[in-house]
Design a protein around this motif. Structure first.
Motif, mmCIF file in Angstrom:
data_model
loop_
_atom_site.group_PDB
_atom_site.id
_atom_site.type_symbol
_atom_site.label_atom_id
_atom_site.label_comp_id
_atom_site.label_asym_id
_atom_site.label_seq_id
_atom_site.Cartn_x
_atom_site.Cartn_y
_atom_site.Cartn_z
ATOM 1 N N PRO A 379 0.818 -1.217 0.000
ATOM 2 C CA PRO A 379 0.000 0.000 0.000
ATOM 3 C C PRO A 379 0.855 1.272 0.000
ATOM 4 C CG PRO A 379 -0.189 -1.219 2.087
ATOM 5 C CD PRO A 379 0.512 -2.101 1.128
ATOM 6 N N GLN A 380 1.990 1.200 0.685
ATOM 7 C CA GLN A 380 2.872 2.376 0.749
ATOM 8 C C GLN A 380 3.409 2.720 -0.638
ATOM 9 O OE1 GLN A 380 3.216 -0.514 2.415
ATOM 10 N NE2 GLN A 380 4.025 -0.254 4.489
ATOM 11 N N TYR A 381 3.632 1.684 -1.440
ATOM 12 C CA TYR A 381 4.150 1.896 -2.792
ATOM 13 C C TYR A 381 3.125 2.680 -3.631
ATOM 14 C CZ TYR A 381 5.212 0.680 -7.665
ATOM 15 O OH TYR A 381 5.433 0.735 -9.019
ATOM 16 N N GLN A 402 -5.341 2.285 8.524
ATOM 17 C CA GLN A 402 -3.985 2.199 7.985
ATOM 18 C C GLN A 402 -3.816 3.120 6.783
ATOM 19 O OE1 GLN A 402 -3.906 -2.113 7.323
ATOM 20 N NE2 GLN A 402 -2.456 -2.293 9.038
ATOM 21 N N ASN A 403 -4.834 3.150 5.919
ATOM 22 C CA ASN A 403 -4.754 3.989 4.702
ATOM 23 C C ASN A 403 -4.403 5.427 5.067
ATOM 24 O OD1 ASN A 403 -7.571 5.592 4.748
ATOM 25 N ND2 ASN A 403 -7.910 3.498 5.458
ATOM 26 N N GLN A 404 -5.005 5.902 6.140
ATOM 27 C CA GLN A 404 -4.810 7.286 6.587
ATOM 28 C C GLN A 404 -3.380 7.496 7.102
ATOM 29 O OE1 GLN A 404 -7.037 7.985 10.202
ATOM 30 N NE2 GLN A 404 -7.488 10.096 9.642
ATOM 31 N N MET A 405 -2.912 6.539 7.891
ATOM 32 C CA MET A 405 -1.570 6.665 8.464
ATOM 33 C C MET A 405 -0.491 6.537 7.393
ATOM 34 S SD MET A 405 -1.807 7.484 11.567
ATOM 35 C CE MET A 405 -3.206 8.483 11.107
ATOM 36 N N TRP A 406 -0.676 5.607 6.452
ATOM 37 C CA TRP A 406 0.306 5.487 5.364
ATOM 38 C C TRP A 406 0.323 6.748 4.502
ATOM 39 C CZ3 TRP A 406 -1.958 0.018 4.780
ATOM 40 C CH2 TRP A 406 -1.194 -0.894 5.526
ATOM 41 N N ARG A 487 -7.421 -4.994 12.407
ATOM 42 C CA ARG A 487 -6.720 -6.273 12.288
ATOM 43 C C ARG A 487 -5.310 -6.169 12.863
ATOM 44 N NH1 ARG A 487 -2.875 -8.254 10.519
ATOM 45 N NH2 ARG A 487 -2.324 -6.371 9.343
ATOM 46 N N GLN A 488 -4.637 -5.046 12.600
ATOM 47 C CA GLN A 488 -3.279 -4.870 13.137
ATOM 48 C C GLN A 488 -3.282 -4.925 14.668
ATOM 49 O OE1 GLN A 488 -0.974 -1.606 11.498
ATOM 50 N NE2 GLN A 488 0.398 -1.504 13.258
ATOM 51 N N TRP A 489 -4.242 -4.259 15.296
ATOM 52 C CA TRP A 489 -4.335 -4.291 16.767
ATOM 53 C C TRP A 489 -4.648 -5.702 17.245
ATOM 54 C CZ3 TRP A 489 -5.264 0.146 20.465
ATOM 55 C CH2 TRP A 489 -4.742 1.345 19.952
ATOM 56 N N GLU A 551 -1.963 -8.241 4.834
ATOM 57 C CA GLU A 551 -1.647 -8.127 6.266
ATOM 58 C C GLU A 551 -0.441 -7.231 6.532
ATOM 59 O OE1 GLU A 551 -2.117 -11.518 8.771
ATOM 60 O OE2 GLU A 551 -3.493 -12.507 7.381
ATOM 61 N N GLU A 552 -0.345 -6.170 5.782
ATOM 62 C CA GLU A 552 0.731 -5.203 6.014
ATOM 63 C C GLU A 552 0.409 -4.400 7.284
ATOM 64 O OE1 GLU A 552 3.360 -5.092 4.212
ATOM 65 O OE2 GLU A 552 4.315 -3.204 4.783
ATOM 66 N N ASN A 553 1.453 -4.056 8.034
ATOM 67 C CA ASN A 553 1.238 -3.253 9.240
ATOM 68 C C ASN A 553 1.824 -1.856 9.099
ATOM 69 O OD1 ASN A 553 -0.173 -5.175 10.699
ATOM 70 N ND2 ASN A 553 1.690 -6.087 11.543
ATOM 71 N N VAL A 554 1.283 -0.947 9.892
ATOM 72 C CA VAL A 554 1.810 0.416 9.934
ATOM 73 C C VAL A 554 2.887 0.489 11.007
ATOM 74 C CG1 VAL A 554 1.287 2.860 10.218
ATOM 75 C CG2 VAL A 554 -0.474 1.320 9.345
#
Ligand SMILES: Cc1ncc(C[n+]2csc(CCOP(=O)(O)OP(=O)(O)O)c2C)c(N)n1
Ligand SMILES: [Mg+2]
Lengths: 577, 163
Positions: A379-381, A402-406, A487-489, A551-554
């Protein structure tokens, strides 16, 4: 409107005319310079909509009042003007609440007008009656119900004044239908009468001098900048201060864009998912200069150990923000722009070589990273590529998660009002309606909603609105299939028990096409640049469904309640170098 | 610690709800809250007794001031102030005990406002400590009912007078 400019009684009385309540509302809106409104009709607002029918105001109809409220909010954030939204009584007003709460938490100037049942029915559980002022009191800066038509014009003027001055915020006016159809003599000049509303614009001179002295003496200072600098249009003064005094700058989510992130003094975002170098710098600084920021728990981590070596300067227009969470040593209450202009007169340059060397080292060691060698779409890419192709110039809205944080980590913002995101309330579903509101405010800008699949699910019906008004907004769904942040939490704190954080999604490209927009699906990494190029070239609303790594994490992450320097994920990030 | 906060507010509908809602939403504890008219028909005075340390009360003061129809906020802590409560108390008093109870009432400068077969209703005003003391001395007789206004307060200009 400047805070001091409370209109005084005119010298010569304008000739009074007889107007209906609806006429008074609409004429006053036009006179106050409202060009665009958002909203949805219904029984008790029919008189208002009848007047709007031939008023010189562009009217945007959302598919849901929540969407309309977010649109007005983003319109305000993107333009700096007051956003205006209108809804009917009962369900219409109730549907506004999420939008009002969002605007309240992020201090956005907004005026909401709701219809209400006839005054003689109020309190009788009439059809579509709701206690709108009661329901919205905690999510507005101010609200009031107009029960006498003679108060109507003044109330509308006061609403705009309150919404746009001081610490901005949403103001709601509840207008019973008999007031809208009632008639009264009106000269179009009702004076504002708010004895309890005073704003301190200018900062206290001695406090400013104390702040300047502390800055001039500091060896390890950090500027910590929030959304207040955006509201006060003080971004230029901030840049000058950072240069003139030679200070590193970290920003909150809402502060992003106030300082060009391509500059070496930028420490990017701080806090839970902020940069390691910002968090380390805050924890080691000897002076923290907070401007228009409110020491939110997502920023401070554990308050008791926040910036332990620092003297704290806090510049803010809201006295109640001072020493609310973190004890402040030098408070300066007032408008950031004014205060910065005064402060600059007393500021001296200092090299602070060792401090900047240390920061450079942290930056080199712990940049935001992702695995560029991965076969899947990271997603970061996607965000990196959007940033590259838009040359840092797009207006970006986001969902929440996550979208917001990335987005905050990987899009490098260069000017204020460029990132429009629900920070305080964290409202999923904000991204798409916000993109619509922003595009209407900035018709020539490239407006992109970088969204989460589940955030998008919440308000995707507004795609039809974008199609109807032919807005060339782009929606990039970072589709991981999960409520990724949840999901990350669950992965980190609940033994990977993914309880209720997965939903079956539709095919978003099909949804887009069915609603009249362009739909693109991207499931191969090598197709990402091409898809972004195509999306940017589209003249119609365009949805790109990026099937990203699931399952990517921030990272990094400061777990809730931990100190800012207690970041998880740093070794994971280093392994991606 | 108890603080007496006095707020001058616009006499508009919804102000009390706004103030009470703010206290509830921010988790501040109210000991008493009194609203009444002032010499200006457009303004009411709210006298609020809050319990909390200085930091909390400082937040209470700022959050009150932030409410738009709130015109002025004062914290009386550490200031010379006259603070008064008014109480109506109904005491179980059989006729034969009246003389001793009346003597107590006299001591506290209360007034008998109603006498029943087996009870006496008394009006007492004064600082909260005096009100509490009067309640204590009445307890052995049996208290049927108490209604108290809560504290109202005003800062002193001079230095004479009681407490
Ligand atoms: C309206 C609303 N409901 C619930 C939440 C709690 N929440 C925060 S992030 C999140 C998951 C977001 O999922 P998605 O939009 O797919 O974003 P991702 O984290 O996967 O990028 C949830 C449920 C919220 N922020 N807003
Ligand atoms: Mg997701």
């Amino acid at each position: 409107m400047s805070p001091e400019s409370q209109p005084s009684a005119p010298a010569i009385e304008a000739p009074a005319t007889i107007k209906t309540g609806a006429q008074i509302v609409v004429d006053t809106l036009v006179e106050l310079g409202v060009e665009t409104m958002f909203g949805y009709t219904g029984g008790v607002v029919l008189p208002l909509f009848d007047r709007l029918y031939d008023a010189p105001i562009r009217f945007i109809i959302p598919r849901h009042e929540q969407g309309g409220c977010h649109m007005a909010d983003a319109y305000a954030r993107a333009s700096g003007k007051v956003g205006v939204v209108i809804a009917t009584s009962g369900p219409g007003a109730c549907n506004l609440t999420t939008g009002l709460g969002t605007a309240m938490m992020d201090s956005v100037p907004l005026v909401a007008i709701t219809g209400q049942v006839r005054t003689d029915l109020i309190g009788n559980d009439a059809f579509q009656e709701a206690d709108t002022t009661g329901i919205t009191r905690p999510v507005t800066k101010y609200n009031s119900i107009v029960k006498d038509i003679n108060d109507l014009e003044r109330t509308v003027r006061e609403a705009f004044h309150i919404a746009s001055t001081g610490r901005p915020g949403p103001v709601l006016i509840d207008v019973p239908v008999d007031i809208s159809v009632g008639k009264c003599k009106c000269n179009g000049k009702a004076a504002i009468d708010l004895p309890g509303y005073r704003i301190r614009t200018k900062g206290h001179a001695r406090q400013i001098s104390m702040a300047a002295e502390a800055i001039n003496k500091a060896e390890r200072p950090v500027l910590y900048v929030g959304g207040g600098v955006v509201s006060s249009n003080a971004s230029e003064e901030l840049q000058v201060l950072a240069e003139k005094a030679h200070l590193p700058v970290t920003m909150t989510l809402l502060g992003l864009g106030t300082f060009d992130q391509r500059r070496p003094e930028s420490l990017d975002m701080l806090g839970m998912h902020g940069s390691a170098y910002a968090n380390y710098a805050v924890q080691e600084c000897d002076l923290l200069i907070a401007i228009g920021a409110r020491f939110d728990d997502r920023v401070t981590g554990k308050v008791a150990t926040f910036a332990p070596h620092a003297k704290v300067i806090h510049i803010d227009i809201d006295p109640s923000s001072i020493s609310k969470n973190v004890q402040v040593d030098i408070p300066v209450v007032g408008d950031a722009k004014h205060i910065l202009m005064e402060l600059l007169k007393e500021i001296e340059y200092r090299e602070r070589g060792p401090w900047f060397a240390k920061i450079a080292e942290w930056k080199k060691k712990h940049p935001f990273r992702y695995d560029k060698r991965a076969k899947t779409i990271k997603p970061q890419y996607v965000i990196d590529e959007i940033c590259r192709q838009t040359k840092n110039e797009a207006v970006i809205t986001t969902g929440v998660g996550q979208n917001q944080m990335w987005t905050a980590q990987f899009y490098k913002f260069v000017r204020p009002r460029q990132l429009i995101s629900s920070g305080g309330l964290g409202t999923m579903g904000f991204g798409l309606p916000a993109a619509i509101g922003a595009q209407i405010a900035r018709p020539d800008a490239t407006v992109i909603d970088i969204d989460g699949d589940h955030s998008f699910n919440m308000t995707m019906t507004e795609l039809a609105t974008a199609v109807q008004y032919e807005l060339p907004i782009k929606v990039c769904i970072l589709n991981n299939g999960y409520m990724g942040m949840v999901r990350q939490w669950q992965e980190l704190f609940y033994n990977r028990r993914y309880s209720c954080s997965y939903l079956k999604n539709p095919n978003y490209a099909d949804v887009a096409r069915a609603l009249g927009a362009v739909g693109i699906t991207v499931d191969k990494k090598e197709d990402v640049p091409k898809a972004v190029t195509q999306m940017l070239a589209e003249k119609q609303p365009c949805v790109v469904d990026f099937r990203v790594e699931r399952e990517e994490n921030v990272w990094p992450m400061v777990p809730a309640g931990k100190s800012l320097s207690d970041m998880d994920g740093l070794t994971i990030l280093e392994s991606m170098a | 610690m108890k603080h007496i906060i006095s707020a001058l507010v616009e006499n508009k509908p919804g102000v009390l709800a706004h103030v009470a809602g703010m206290f509830a939403a921010r988790g501040f504890n109210i000991d008493s809250l009194v609203v009444g008219r002032t010499e200006d028909p457009n303004l009411s005075r709210m006298t609020i007794v809050v319990i909390g340390d200085d930091r909390i009360v400082e937040q209470v003061r700022k959050q009150l001031a932030r409410i738009i129809p709130v015109v002025k906020v004062q914290d009386f802590a550490g200031k010379a102030v006259v603070a008064r409560d008014l109480m109506l108390i109904n005491i179980a008093v059989p006729p034969e005990k009246r003389p001793e109870v009346f003597a107590l009432i006299e001591m506290f400068r209360g007034h008998v406002v109603d006498i029943g077969q087996k009870s006496v209703m008394v009006e007492v005003s004064g600082p909260e400590t005096k009100i509490e003391a009067f309640i204590d001395v009445c307890r052995p007789y049996g208290i049927k009912n108490v209604a108290r206004t809560g504290t109202i307060a005003m800062s002193r200009q001079g230095t004479s007078g009681e407490d």
